[in-house]
Design an enzyme around this catalytic site. Structure first.
Site, short mmCIF file in Angstrom:
data_model
loop_
_atom_site.label_atom_id
_atom_site.label_comp_id
_atom_site.label_asym_id
_atom_site.label_seq_id
_atom_site.Cartn_x
_atom_site.Cartn_y
_atom_site.Cartn_z
N ALA A 1 0.74 -1.05 -0.08
CA ALA A 1 0.02 -0.12 -0.07
C ALA A 1 0.65 1.20 -0.10
O ALA A 1 2.03 1.04 0.31
CB ALA A 1 -1.01 -0.06 1.23
N GLY B 1 0.78 -5.29 1.17
CA GLY B 1 -0.47 -5.22 0.27
C GLY B 1 -0.07 -6.00 -1.09
O GLY B 1 -0.91 -6.52 -1.96
N GLU C 1 -0.25 -9.48 -0.31
CA GLU C 1 -1.77 -9.69 -0.46
C GLU C 1 -2.40 -9.98 -1.62
O GLU C 1 -3.13 -10.76 -1.89
CB GLU C 1 -2.22 -8.65 0.70
CG GLU C 1 -1.83 -8.89 1.85
CD GLU C 1 -2.33 -7.50 2.74
OE1 GLU C 1 -2.44 -6.42 2.34
OE2 GLU C 1 -2.88 -7.83 4.02
N GLU D 1 4.50 -4.76 7.39
CA GLU D 1 3.40 -4.04 8.01
C GLU D 1 4.09 -3.50 9.62
O GLU D 1 3.85 -2.52 10.04
CB GLU D 1 2.00 -4.35 8.14
CG GLU D 1 1.39 -4.06 6.62
CD GLU D 1 1.81 -5.65 5.91
OE1 GLU D 1 2.50 -6.28 6.03
OE2 GLU D 1 0.96 -5.55 4.91
N1 CO8 Z 1 4.39 3.29 -0.45
C1 CO8 Z 1 4.90 4.41 -1.13
N2 CO8 Z 1 6.15 4.71 -1.37
C2 CO8 Z 1 6.96 3.61 -1.67
C3 CO8 Z 1 6.57 2.53 -1.09
C4 CO8 Z 1 5.26 2.19 -0.69
N3 CO8 Z 1 4.90 1.02 -0.02
N4 CO8 Z 1 7.50 1.41 -1.47
C5 CO8 Z 1 8.59 2.13 -1.71
N5 CO8 Z 1 8.14 3.58 -2.18
C6 CO8 Z 1 9.07 4.64 -2.54
C7 CO8 Z 1 10.21 5.04 -1.85
O1 CO8 Z 1 9.80 5.91 -0.88
C8 CO8 Z 1 11.20 5.55 -2.97
O2 CO8 Z 1 10.55 7.09 -3.24
P1 CO8 Z 1 11.47 8.13 -3.47
O3 CO8 Z 1 12.08 7.82 -4.86
O4 CO8 Z 1 10.48 9.32 -3.80
O5 CO8 Z 1 12.48 8.30 -2.46
C9 CO8 Z 1 10.89 4.64 -3.97
O6 CO8 Z 1 9.50 4.05 -4.00
C10 CO8 Z 1 12.01 3.53 -4.21
O7 CO8 Z 1 12.16 2.95 -2.99
P2 CO8 Z 1 13.39 2.63 -2.35
O8 CO8 Z 1 14.33 3.83 -2.72
O9 CO8 Z 1 13.27 2.38 -0.96
O10 CO8 Z 1 13.79 1.36 -3.44
P3 CO8 Z 1 14.80 0.29 -2.97
O11 CO8 Z 1 14.80 -0.53 -4.07
O12 CO8 Z 1 15.77 0.48 -2.04
O13 CO8 Z 1 13.46 -0.65 -2.11
C11 CO8 Z 1 11.47 -1.67 -1.15
C12 CO8 Z 1 12.32 -0.99 -2.51
C13 CO8 Z 1 12.06 -2.96 -0.55
C14 CO8 Z 1 10.08 -1.94 -1.89
C15 CO8 Z 1 11.41 -0.62 -0.03
O14 CO8 Z 1 11.20 0.85 -0.52
C16 CO8 Z 1 10.42 -0.88 1.04
O15 CO8 Z 1 10.63 -1.66 1.90
N6 CO8 Z 1 9.09 -0.33 0.84
C17 CO8 Z 1 8.30 -0.39 1.85
C18 CO8 Z 1 7.54 -1.84 2.00
C19 CO8 Z 1 6.37 -1.97 2.85
O16 CO8 Z 1 6.62 -1.68 4.10
N7 CO8 Z 1 5.39 -2.43 2.37
C20 CO8 Z 1 4.27 -2.41 3.24
C21 CO8 Z 1 3.24 -1.15 3.08
S1 CO8 Z 1 1.81 -1.22 4.24
C22 CO8 Z 1 0.74 -2.12 3.32
O17 CO8 Z 1 0.99 -2.53 2.37
C23 CO8 Z 1 -0.54 -2.41 4.06
C24 CO8 Z 1 -1.64 -3.04 3.15
C25 CO8 Z 1 -3.07 -3.20 3.74
C26 CO8 Z 1 -3.65 -1.85 3.68
C27 CO8 Z 1 -4.98 -2.04 3.76
C28 CO8 Z 1 -5.42 -0.62 4.30
C29 CO8 Z 1 -6.27 -0.67 5.59
#
Ligand code: CO8
Length: 259
Positions: free
Chosen positions: A63, A108, A111, A131
């Site tokens: 998400a 997500g 999921e 999460e």
């Molecule tokens: N949301 C928003 N932006 C994101 C997300 C995300 N989930 N993941 C990555 N980005 C963005 C980064 O902020 C970055 O943006 P910018 O270039 O502007 O700085 C860009 O994407 C690239 O990310 P990274 O520089 O971190 O790239 P890496 O290759 O080093 O890493 C990863 C990629 C591993 C994906 C890392 O970014 C990461 O760990 N992301 C978060 C993963 C995460 O925690 N996901 C869970 C999110 S919560 C969720 O999914 C809940 C779902 C249920 C919702 C139900 C609603 C109630």
């Protein structure tokens, strides 16, 4: 056809393609477009099997944390319900579905992949439910679909720790079903989906409904569901043609109309 999600159809196979760089983060709009794509793939007769695909780089990073962070309780409960409904619409596509998983499938994103009947992953993927590291829990099916798929204790380990799981462990845990070279992920998923393009669509639909519906029931009621879905297939042309073909020409020669 959405801005970030589109359904591409060729030769009976529909590909639901996520396209929101850089990591296909699932925001409000992606959530709505996933629901629309699920309904279109369900309704279109020329779609006989479906691939979920996030492109060569990454499946989905979860998400959209930046959009989600500042939501009020009322807003997040609306979004959470809508995302769960869209993923349920994908899970309920009454046709074989496969997720072609590249790069990351996190939160997500995992999921989303769990809504498919099968997951093909690249050998460099990382999947997980991180999460907890944001101070929340999975909210779009992770605590339910993952626990049903791999069992509660393994799901609890992944959800309590939020750790990333590499391809080999994901395969051993049963989160993914096949691990292939990264460049082959889509083609391997496509090969699996394509074998159903001229299949007995109503029998495939019944098989999915019996398995998925039965898993929500006790054995006695699951068996009743199976019996009713089984007997209903005597109303189809494919049952008549499939059995006549066996009697006349032997096994495996039948062709099906999907009627
Ligand atoms: N949301 C928003 N932006 C994101 C997300 C995300 N989930 N993941 C990555 N980005 C963005 C980064 O902020 C970055 O943006 P910018 O270039 O502007 O700085 C860009 O994407 C690239 O990310 P990274 O520089 O971190 O790239 P890496 O290759 O080093 O890493 C990863 C990629 C591993 C994906 C890392 O970014 C990461 O760990 N992301 C978060 C993963 C995460 O925690 N996901 C869970 C999110 S919560 C969720 O999914 C809940 C779902 C249920 C919702 C139900 C609603 C109630």
């Amino acid at each position: 056809m959405g801005e970030f999600v589109r359904l591409e159809v060729a030769d009976g196979v529909g590909t639901i393609r996520l396209d929101r760089a850089p990591v296909n983060a699932l925001n409000n709009q992606v959530q709505a477009e996933l629901g629309e794509a699920a309904r279109e793939a369900t309704d279109r007769a020329d779609v006989r099997a479906v691939i979920l695909y996030g492109g060569e780089k990454t499946f989905a990073g979860g998400a959209d944390i930046k959009e989600m962070a500042a939501k009020s309780y009322a807003e997040i409960s609306t979004f959470g319900t809508a995302l769960t409904n869209s993923l349920t619409a994908l899970a309920e596509i009454p046709k074989p579905t496969v997720a072609a998983v590249t790069g990351y499938a996190l939160g997500g994103g995992l999921e989303l992949a769990l809504t498919a009947d099968r997951r093909v992953a690249g050998d460099n993927v990382k999947v997980g439910q991180p999460e907890i590291q944001l101070g929340i829990i999975p909210g779009a099916g992770g605590t339910q679909r993952l626990a049903r798929l791999i069992g509660p204790s393994k799901a609890k380990d992944l959800i309590y720790t939020g750790r990333f799981v590499k391809a080999e462990e994901a395969l051993a845990l049963g989160i993914v079903d096949e691990v292939v070279a990264p460049d082959d992920v889509y083609s391997v998923a496509h090969k699996w989906a394509a074998q159903f393009a001229n299949g007995p669509a109503l029998a495939l639909r019944a098989a999915k409904a019996a398995i998925d519906g039965g898993l929500d029931l006790d054995l006695r009621n699951g068996l009743k569901l199976e019996t009713s879905l089984f007997t209903a297939l005597w109303a189809t042309e494919d049952q008549a043609g499939g059995m006549a073909s066996f009697i006349e020409n032997g096994p495996g020669k039948a062709t099906f109309e999907g009627k």
